[in-house]
Design a protein around this motif. Structure first.
Motif, PDB file in Angstrom:
ATOM      1  N   ALA A 191       0.842  -1.200   0.000  1.00 50.43           N
ATOM      2  CA  ALA A 191       0.000   0.000   0.000  1.00 50.43           C
ATOM      3  C   ALA A 191       0.876   1.249   0.000  1.00 50.43           C
ATOM      4  O   ALA A 191       0.594   2.233  -0.701  1.00 50.43           O
ATOM      5  N   GLY A 192       1.967   1.201   0.781  1.00 53.52           N
ATOM      6  CA  GLY A 192       2.898   2.329   0.802  1.00 53.52           C
ATOM      7  C   GLY A 192       3.605   2.514  -0.532  1.00 53.52           C
ATOM      8  O   GLY A 192       3.790   3.638  -1.008  1.00 53.52           O
ATOM      9  N   ILE A 193       3.984   1.385  -1.157  1.00 56.24           N
ATOM     10  CA  ILE A 193       4.675   1.457  -2.450  1.00 56.24           C
ATOM     11  C   ILE A 193       3.761   2.045  -3.518  1.00 56.24           C
ATOM     12  O   ILE A 193       4.167   2.930  -4.281  1.00 56.24           O
ATOM     13  N   THR A 194       2.517   1.563  -3.568  1.00 52.89           N
ATOM     14  CA  THR A 194       1.598   2.073  -4.590  1.00 52.89           C
ATOM     15  C   THR A 194       1.251   3.544  -4.345  1.00 52.89           C
ATOM     16  O   THR A 194       1.065   4.314  -5.295  1.00 52.89           O
ATOM     17  N   SER A 195       1.166   3.935  -3.077  1.00 51.21           N
ATOM     18  CA  SER A 195       0.926   5.357  -2.773  1.00 51.21           C
ATOM     19  C   SER A 195       2.099   6.208  -3.232  1.00 51.21           C
ATOM     20  O   SER A 195       1.915   7.306  -3.772  1.00 51.21           O
ATOM     21  N   SER A 196       3.312   5.703  -3.029  1.00 54.54           N
ATOM     22  CA  SER A 196       4.498   6.425  -3.490  1.00 54.54           C
ATOM     23  C   SER A 196       4.500   6.552  -5.008  1.00 54.54           C
ATOM     24  O   SER A 196       4.860   7.597  -5.571  1.00 54.54           O
ATOM     25  N   MET A 197       4.084   5.480  -5.686  1.00 53.73           N
ATOM     26  CA  MET A 197       4.009   5.525  -7.150  1.00 53.73           C
ATOM     27  C   MET A 197       3.009   6.577  -7.609  1.00 53.73           C
ATOM     28  O   MET A 197       3.251   7.296  -8.581  1.00 53.73           O
ATOM     29  N   ALA A 198       1.898   6.670  -6.888  1.00 52.75           N
ATOM     30  CA  ALA A 198       0.886   7.670  -7.236  1.00 52.75           C
ATOM     31  C   ALA A 198       1.431   9.083  -7.051  1.00 52.75           C
ATOM     32  O   ALA A 198       1.201   9.976  -7.872  1.00 52.75           O
TER      33      ALA A 198
ATOM     34  N   LEU B 294      15.998  10.017 -11.147  1.00 56.62           N
ATOM     35  CA  LEU B 294      16.373  11.237 -10.438  1.00 56.62           C
ATOM     36  C   LEU B 294      15.430  11.516  -9.264  1.00 56.62           C
ATOM     37  O   LEU B 294      15.881  11.844  -8.156  1.00 56.62           O
ATOM     38  N   ILE B 295      14.133  11.366  -9.481  1.00 61.20           N
ATOM     39  CA  ILE B 295      13.165  11.633  -8.425  1.00 61.20           C
ATOM     40  C   ILE B 295      13.311  10.619  -7.295  1.00 61.20           C
ATOM     41  O   ILE B 295      13.211  10.961  -6.106  1.00 61.20           O
TER      42      ILE B 295
ATOM     43  N   CYS C 233      14.671   9.291  -1.895  1.00 63.69           N
ATOM     44  CA  CYS C 233      15.354   8.402  -0.959  1.00 63.69           C
ATOM     45  C   CYS C 233      16.211   9.200   0.020  1.00 63.69           C
ATOM     46  O   CYS C 233      16.183   8.953   1.231  1.00 63.69           O
ATOM     47  N   LEU C 234      16.955  10.165  -0.495  1.00 60.81           N
ATOM     48  CA  LEU C 234      17.808  10.986   0.357  1.00 60.81           C
ATOM     49  C   LEU C 234      16.972  11.781   1.357  1.00 60.81           C
ATOM     50  O   LEU C 234      17.321  11.893   2.539  1.00 60.81           O
ATOM     51  N   LEU C 235      15.852  12.327   0.874  1.00 58.72           N
ATOM     52  CA  LEU C 235      14.994  13.118   1.754  1.00 58.72           C
ATOM     53  C   LEU C 235      14.343  12.232   2.822  1.00 58.72           C
ATOM     54  O   LEU C 235      14.192  12.645   3.974  1.00 58.72           O
ATOM     55  N   SER C 236      13.982  11.018   2.448  1.00 56.69           N
ATOM     56  CA  SER C 236      13.300  10.135   3.394  1.00 56.69           C
ATOM     57  C   SER C 236      14.226   9.594   4.480  1.00 56.69           C
ATOM     58  O   SER C 236      13.754   9.060   5.487  1.00 56.69           O
TER      59      SER C 236
ATOM     60  N   PHE D 102      13.569  10.417   8.033  1.00 53.68           N
ATOM     61  CA  PHE D 102      12.545   9.713   8.798  1.00 53.68           C
ATOM     62  C   PHE D 102      13.024   8.361   9.309  1.00 53.68           C
ATOM     63  O   PHE D 102      12.217   7.529   9.726  1.00 53.68           O
ATOM     64  N   THR D 103      14.319   8.137   9.244  1.00 57.42           N
ATOM     65  CA  THR D 103      14.891   6.906   9.815  1.00 57.42           C
ATOM     66  C   THR D 103      15.693   7.220  11.074  1.00 57.42           C
ATOM     67  O   THR D 103      16.349   6.337  11.612  1.00 57.42           O
ATOM     68  N   THR D 104      15.637   8.448  11.537  1.00 55.12           N
ATOM     69  CA  THR D 104      16.388   8.858  12.721  1.00 55.12           C
ATOM     70  C   THR D 104      15.634   8.486  13.992  1.00 55.12           C
ATOM     71  O   THR D 104      14.518   7.947  13.940  1.00 55.12           O
ATOM     72  N   ALA D 105      16.228   8.796  15.112  1.00 50.16           N
ATOM     73  CA  ALA D 105      15.627   8.458  16.410  1.00 50.16           C
ATOM     74  C   ALA D 105      14.318   9.207  16.655  1.00 50.16           C
ATOM     75  O   ALA D 105      13.490   8.765  17.453  1.00 50.16           O
ATOM     76  N   ILE D 106      14.126  10.338  15.996  1.00 50.97           N
ATOM     77  CA  ILE D 106      12.903  11.126  16.183  1.00 50.97           C
ATOM     78  C   ILE D 106      11.959  10.944  14.999  1.00 50.97           C
ATOM     79  O   ILE D 106      11.123  11.810  14.724  1.00 50.97           O
ATOM     80  N   SER D 107      12.100   9.828  14.291  1.00 55.60           N
ATOM     81  CA  SER D 107      11.340   9.629  13.052  1.00 55.60           C
ATOM     82  C   SER D 107       9.832   9.701  13.276  1.00 55.60           C
ATOM     83  O   SER D 107       9.116  10.354  12.516  1.00 55.60           O
ATOM     84  N   SER D 108       9.318   9.031  14.323  1.00 59.70           N
ATOM     85  CA  SER D 108       7.880   9.026  14.568  1.00 59.70           C
ATOM     86  C   SER D 108       7.366  10.431  14.850  1.00 59.70           C
ATOM     87  O   SER D 108       6.331  10.853  14.317  1.00 59.70           O
ATOM     88  N   TYR D 109       8.098  11.158  15.677  1.00 64.30           N
ATOM     89  CA  TYR D 109       7.719  12.541  15.995  1.00 64.30           C
ATOM     90  C   TYR D 109       7.793  13.409  14.747  1.00 64.30           C
ATOM     91  O   TYR D 109       6.904  14.225  14.484  1.00 64.30           O
ATOM     92  N   LEU D 110       8.846  13.218  13.958  1.00 63.57           N
ATOM     93  CA  LEU D 110       9.042  14.029  12.760  1.00 63.57           C
ATOM     94  C   LEU D 110       7.948  13.770  11.733  1.00 63.57           C
ATOM     95  O   LEU D 110       7.461  14.704  11.085  1.00 63.57           O
ATOM     96  N   ILE D 111       7.551  12.515  11.596  1.00 63.02           N
ATOM     97  CA  ILE D 111       6.476  12.175  10.655  1.00 63.02           C
ATOM     98  C   ILE D 111       5.185  12.873  11.053  1.00 63.02           C
ATOM     99  O   ILE D 111       4.470  13.428  10.197  1.00 63.02           O
ATOM    100  N   ASN D 112       4.854  12.871  12.331  1.00 62.05           N
ATOM    101  CA  ASN D 112       3.626  13.527  12.798  1.00 62.05           C
ATOM    102  C   ASN D 112       3.665  15.025  12.532  1.00 62.05           C
ATOM    103  O   ASN D 112       2.662  15.623  12.129  1.00 62.05           O
ATOM    104  N   VAL D 113       4.823  15.648  12.758  1.00 56.03           N
ATOM    105  CA  VAL D 113       4.957  17.083  12.539  1.00 56.03           C
ATOM    106  C   VAL D 113       4.800  17.421  11.062  1.00 56.03           C
ATOM    107  O   VAL D 113       4.027  18.308  10.681  1.00 56.03           O
TER     108      VAL D 113
END
Length: 302
Positions: free
Chosen positions: A143-150, A173-174, A179-182, A185-196
């Motif tokens: 579901a996440g992959i198809t949403s990313s494709m959309a 390129l995209i 990937c670099l931007l995402s 969201f793999t850091t220790a504050i990823s959950s908090y950062l995603i919510n923000v």
């Protein structure tokens, strides 16, 4: 999900969650934040304001039943969410029954529903839970992959028609940039950062974009010329009521929600969150400028 829901309804304490689901607090209808949260959710789940539907519709053949298709998508989405709600609230009722914790504090966000509530029912299922759990989380992955494709397709389609690059080059390129931007969201504050980030994008930017889209397509373009095209092959007909909603009611209603959302963000955000909001806004404006003028930029450096 059907098996999980049926099983959840048989759990001890499921009635606690069902009663909570079917017992509305009518006074909350006067809470602007409830409407803002509800609209943000439906915007997310139906991908409104992101040009996804527009991009996908551009690939449809002539004679497609556009309005009918929209009705099917909306009905299917809402029906699925309603059915899922009975399963989720049954599990919450079971958790309340077994732990003695009130239902409301058990979960407060979508990630909690997936990674806290659902694993509890897999534990209760025993061996069969070990089979269903991987199936469910794999389906969530897809579901996440198809949403990313959309999400990517809007950019791919735009760049393809603007500068004529191959799809392979654009996707590469995209994807690298995404990937670099995402990685943030793999850091220790990823959950908090995603919510923000998610809260700011859905409650500020996407609602603002929908307001602008309503204004642009109804006030600067003759949207009534679209009605014969929409009604040509559809059972569901649109007319002046549809135009009135898009032209007057929706922009005013959403503007009220948007102003309230901006106010809440301003008074409830700390300095770190405000810094993130500013960075996102600057990034969006820069990227928007680049995409608007990409033909000139591309020709200049050719």
């Amino acid at each position: 999900m059907a098996f999980i829901i049926i099983y959840a309804l048989t759990l001890p304490g499921a009635y606690i969650g069902i009663n909570a689901l079917l017992t509305p607090e009518w006074d909350l209808l006067f809470d602007v934040n409830i409407w803002l949260a509800a609209f943000s959710q439906i915007v997310f789940t139906l991908s409104m304001g992101e040009s996804i539907s527009l991009t996908y519709a551009s690939y449809l053949p002539e004679g497609s039943k556009l309005a009918d298709n929209v009705l099917i998508v909306v009905f299917a989405n809402c029906a699925f969410e309603l059915v899922i709600a009975f399963g989720i609230f049954s599990i919450l009722g079971y958790m309340t029954y077994t732990s003695g914790t009130p239902l409301t504090p058990l979960v407060s966000e979508g990630t909690g529903l997936v990674f806290v509530v659902l694993p509890r029912i897999f534990e209760a299922m025993g061996p069969i839970g070990h089979v269903l759990a991987p199936m469910l989380f794999i389906s969530i992955l897809f579901a996440g992959i198809t949403s990313s494709m959309a999400e990517l397709e809007t950019l791919i389609n735009s760049l393809y028609h603007k500068i004529g690059w191959s799809r392979k080059k654009i996707v590469t390129l995209i994807s690298i940039f995404g990937c670099l931007l995402s990685l943030l969201f793999t850091t220790a504050i990823s959950s908090y950062l995603i919510n923000v980030v998610d809260g700011f994008l859905t409650e500020f930017w996407i609602i603002l974009l929908i307001i602008l889209q309503c204004i642009i397509f109804t006030w600067f373009y003759d949207i009534e010329n679209v009605i014969p095209i929409l009604n040509e092959n559809n059972r569901l007909k649109v007319g002046k009521t549809w135009v009135c909603i898009l032209k007057y009611i929706l922009p005013v209603f959403l503007s009220f929600l948007w102003i309230n959302g901006v106010y809440n963000l301003a008074i409830n955000s700390n300095n770190f969150e405000i810094t993130i909001y500013i960075l996102i806004t600057v990034l969006i404006l820069i990227v928007s400028y680049i995409f608007t003028n990409i033909n000139k930029i591309h020709d200049k450096y050719q």
